[in-house]
Enzyme design. Structure first.
Site, PDB file in Angstrom:
ATOM      1  N   SER A 303     -21.771 107.685 -52.667  1.00  0.00           N
ATOM      2  CA  SER A 303     -21.076 106.634 -51.965  1.00  0.00           C
ATOM      3  C   SER A 303     -22.161 105.624 -51.812  1.00  0.00           C
ATOM      4  CB  SER A 303     -21.237 107.107 -50.218  1.00  0.00           C
ATOM      5  OG  SER A 303     -22.451 107.083 -49.654  1.00  0.00           O
ATOM      6  N   ASP A 304     -21.851 104.525 -51.604  1.00  0.00           N
ATOM      7  CA  ASP A 304     -22.900 103.376 -51.389  1.00  0.00           C
ATOM      8  C   ASP A 304     -23.481 103.448 -49.938  1.00  0.00           C
ATOM      9  OD1 ASP A 304     -24.441 100.898 -51.641  1.00  0.00           O
ATOM     10  OD2 ASP A 304     -22.868  99.962 -52.482  1.00  0.00           O
ATOM     11  N   TYR A 305     -24.373 102.788 -49.851  1.00  0.00           N
ATOM     12  CA  TYR A 305     -25.284 102.809 -48.608  1.00  0.00           C
ATOM     13  C   TYR A 305     -24.554 102.897 -47.486  1.00  0.00           C
ATOM     14  CZ  TYR A 305     -29.684 101.612 -46.020  1.00  0.00           C
ATOM     15  OH  TYR A 305     -30.721 101.552 -45.153  1.00  0.00           O
ATOM     16  N   GLY A 307     -21.641 103.956 -46.939  1.00  0.00           N
ATOM     17  CA  GLY A 307     -20.353 103.507 -47.113  1.00  0.00           C
ATOM     18  C   GLY A 307     -19.368 104.533 -46.389  1.00  0.00           C
TER      19      GLY A 307
END
Length: 762
Positions: A303-305, A307
């Site tokens: 995932s992104d930060y 996310g």
């Protein structure tokens, strides 16, 4: 491209499994993990792990021991302090950390994981190495202006050399999002508005970061991001909604990701945005059906930060537990920073909401990546304090940064051949907020670089001048606030000079994540400075600093010469001085169109004609244009001047028709009629006149960068195949249709160059 062949399959499941696993090429390793069953040592580890330890292997956290730059790049969080993080490593609650503070911190954490934890599984160390580690190269968008994918491969390889030397195994790069709205702040991380450039530079950067052997202590794992269509956010507002047809998604936005994966990238990052109402982090069709099943991707998805957690605010997940469930079942193997996986995956498996087999498969992918990187063989292979300093900012690396910087510069305008400037005999006033000082040099999205170690413009110009006393430096203005007495001092300097170099544009904080702009113009105090300098009447060279294409106005647009210099990194001043004084003839071309006005955005060259295009000439009523301006760019995609005088002539083609299984060759003669040598980027565009789905007015199909000495002509040849003319039809499948095609060989997307027509026959 990394080898996809798996040799000696039996060795992977019999005696010597660990040795065979560690010796296999990267793609083969992941195929082994995903299709053949895990090598014995990984499956044996998984069999011994608790659910909590498995969730730990799927949880990545920001390093608690990070520099101030790293801490400022993401929202503040209440994460653990360093000693707490060491304890989490001992308990098996971490798979790794990102944006840490070098080899010393990494060694402490790794020792806790491999010597004191129950499973002894090594950590992975990641970082945002976007355009350099200690030595900072031009921002990626600027580098694309070189139209040299191999330059991007070389700078990525140099960045990997430095970063791997400091203990980093994995970079969250390259970003390959197509960006067609210049209001969006993160366009500087990618390759601009064009699909072909996006594909070529994605592949080149992957090859540079990863090399041919991921166990190498000079390379690291690449991560294709942000999957998918993050650059298509409505109105250019970061994190905003994306809503589009599947055909457009496939034809424009997905292609650079696919090119990066085909080049061997073995990790992917889910994007923040939603696509057609479904957040990417929870999008099963995107991550599992498309990425894994259709494209055959065998790597890991992170995932992104936070996310996964952000799906709650988006209205897609009920709470953290639901967000973890949705993200994991969509196909996201690893959660970044939120902690939701280690909080909720064990209970979700125990409750039967997530099959244990799927949990084990995600853990298997993560452990496979660590094995490919050689971490089971030697967990400290990239962690060496002495090597970290020995590799930092070497002369050869800085020389590459200077080369990349000057190749990124685009000469937008050069009326009266004002450039290049002479090294002697002229009094030069260097004016503007970016004239001097250790600021706004390395640019946005830099974790480990330092403006204090970069070369500013004044220093670069002084080094190039025969008489340094002929240069006067005046600030004149702040970036977005006036400076008391600044304009008066600048005007005085301009009056005493023979020529003015005006260093203006965007500060580093105006581009990047969460830096969308409603007006993509030079900030007002700097515009006022430019107007005052123009009124003096001296020749003006505008040196733009920017992270996006800008809408230029007034005295800035009317300056005799304009250089687009982006954020060039460590060697900023030297690179610009090389071009200003003619040591290097500018060769950059715009990867993003400069609009006439901000209100044209999103503007991109490959737009549709509509049913009411304005014919050539004056604007007509009830045609597709804004009030008072044509539907074209001020400086289009592909535009860039040289210090030569380049002309196009002599178009020819191998025939009037091309069959579906044939080819057609088109040629043009390119001539340098000037007195200086030049590099020209010769571009090939096509247009499908009639199709079952309307086609863009032009599409870039190929380009060649050639060198021409004064007076030289060169015949440039391109070969087109039917597959080059394919598009996605209404059934979302690639197709090629017979018909009439225009073809141009030209210096930009809106230049006529030379033109021909051919028929594609069934």
């Amino acid at each position: 491209m990394l080898d996809t062949h798996i040799s000696r399959r039996a060795a992977l499941i019999g005696a010597g499994a660990v040795t065979a696993w560690l010796a296999s090429p990267a793609r083969a390793l992941l195929e082994a993990a995903g299709r053949l069953g895990a090598p014995a040592f990984i499956d044996q580890l998984i069999a011994r792990m608790t659910l909590e330890e498995k969730a730990g292997q799927l949880s990545l956290m920001a390093s608690a021991w990070g520099g101030s730059a790293a801490l400022s790049l993401n929202p503040a969080s209440g994460g653990a302090n360093f000693q707490q993080q060491v304890e989490e490593a001992r308990r098996g609650q971490l798979t790794g950390v990102f944006n840490g503070n070098g080899a010393t911190a990494a060694r402490i954490l790794q020792a806790a994981a491999v010597r004191e934890s129950r499973m002894k599984i090594p950590l992975i160390f990641a970082a945002d190495v976007i355009h350099g580690h200690r030595t900072i190269f031009p921002v990626p968008l600027a580098e694309v202006a070189s139209f040299e994918p191999d330059l991007a491969r070389r700078t990525a390889e140099a960045a990997a050399f430095e970063a791997a030397g400091s203990g980093i195994d994995w970079t969250f790069s390259p970003m390959v999002d197509v960006a067609r709205d210049q209001r969006w702040g993160r366009g500087l991380e990618g390759s601009g508005e064009d699909v072909l450039l996006g594909r070529l530079f994605a592949a080149a950067r992957v090859q540079g970061f990863q090399g041919g052997d991921l166990k190498s202590t000079e390379h690291m794992l690449a991560c294709i991001k942000h999957f998918a269509a993050y650059g298509a956010a409505e109105s250019g507002l970061d994190y905003n909604t994306v809503d589009m047809s599947e055909a457009r998604l496939r034809e424009v936005y997905l292609q650079p990701y696919k090119a990066g994966f085909d080049a061997g990238a073995l990790s992917a990052m889910a994007s923040f945005n939603e696509i057609n109402g479904v957040p990417s982090t929870g999008n099963h069709w995107l991550i599992t059906d498309l990425l894994r099943a259709e494209w055959g991707f065998q790597g890991l998805v992170v995932s992104d930060y936070t996310g996964d957690e952000e799906m709650i605010a988006a209205g897609f997940a009920k709470d953290g537990r639901d967000a973890a469930r949705l993200a994991f079942l969509a196909g996201v193997d690893m959660s970044m920073q939120s902690g939701l996986y280690r909080q909720h995956l064990p209970e979700l498996v125990r409750g039967g909401e997530i099959p244990q087999a799927e949990l084990d498969q995600s853990v298997r992918r993560v452990l496979a990546a660590k094995a490919m990187l050689g971490l089971f063989d030697d967990p400290f292979r990239r962690i060496d304090v002495r090597r970290e300093s020995a590799r930092s900012m070497l002369p050869a690396t800085r020389a590459l940064a200077r080369e990349a910087g000057r190749k990124a510069i685009v000469l937008l305008k050069n009326d009266g051949d004002l450039l290049p400037l002479p090294r002697s005999g002229k009094r030069i006033a260097l004016i503007g907020p970016f004239a001097a000082g250790p600021h706004d040099l390395v640019g946005p999205w830099v974790v480990y670089g330092d403006d204090a170690k970069a070369v500013d413009l004044a220093s670069g110009m002084r080094a190039a001048l025969a008489d340094k006393s002929r240069l006067t430096v005046v600030q004149g203005s702040g970036v977005d606030e006036p400076l008391a007495g600044g304009i008066e001092q600048a005007v005085d300097a301009a009056r005493q000079a023979d020529v003015v170099v005006l260093a203006i544009g965007e500060g580093a904080g105006m581009s990047g994540e969460a830096q969308s702009r409603t007006e993509i113009v030079v900030p007002e105090p700097q515009q006022q400075l430019a107007e005052a300098i123009a009124a003096v009447g001296k020749p003006v060279v505008v040196v733009l600093k920017h992270g996006r294409a800008l809408a230029l106005e007034g005295a800035v647009a009317n300056a005799q010469a304009i250089l687009a210099t982006w954020f060039l990194g460590t060697e900023t001043g030297n690179s610009i001085a090389d071009v200003l004084f003619g040591a290097y003839s500018p060769s950059g071309r715009l990867p993003a169109s400069f609009p006439r006005r901000s209100g044209q955005e999103p503007y991109y060259y490959a737009h549709k004609s509509t049913g009411r295009p304005n014919p050539p000439g004056e604007l007509q009523p009830y045609k597709a244009h804004f009030r008072g301006i044509p539907n074209s760019a001020l400086y289009p995609f592909g535009h860039g001047l040289t210090y030569g005088k380049i002309g196009y002539s002599g178009f020819s083609q191998s025939g009037p028709t091309m069959s579906m299984n044939g080819t057609i060759e088109v040629t043009a003669t390119v001539t340098n009629r000037g007195t200086r040598g030049a590099e020209e980027v010769v571009q090939l565009y096509t247009h499908d006149r009639v199709a079952s789905v309307t086609r863009p007015v032009r599409e870039l199909k190929a380009f060649r960068k050639i060198s021409l000495v004064p007076g030289q002509s060169q015949v440039v040849r391109f070969t087109l195949r039917a597959s080059d003319l394919s598009f996605y039809g209404r059934d979302n499948r690639l197709k090629v249709e017979p018909g009439t095609f225009d073809v141009w060989i030209a210096p930009s997307a809106e230049a006529e160059g030379v033109h021909g027509i051919f028929q594609l026959t069934a």
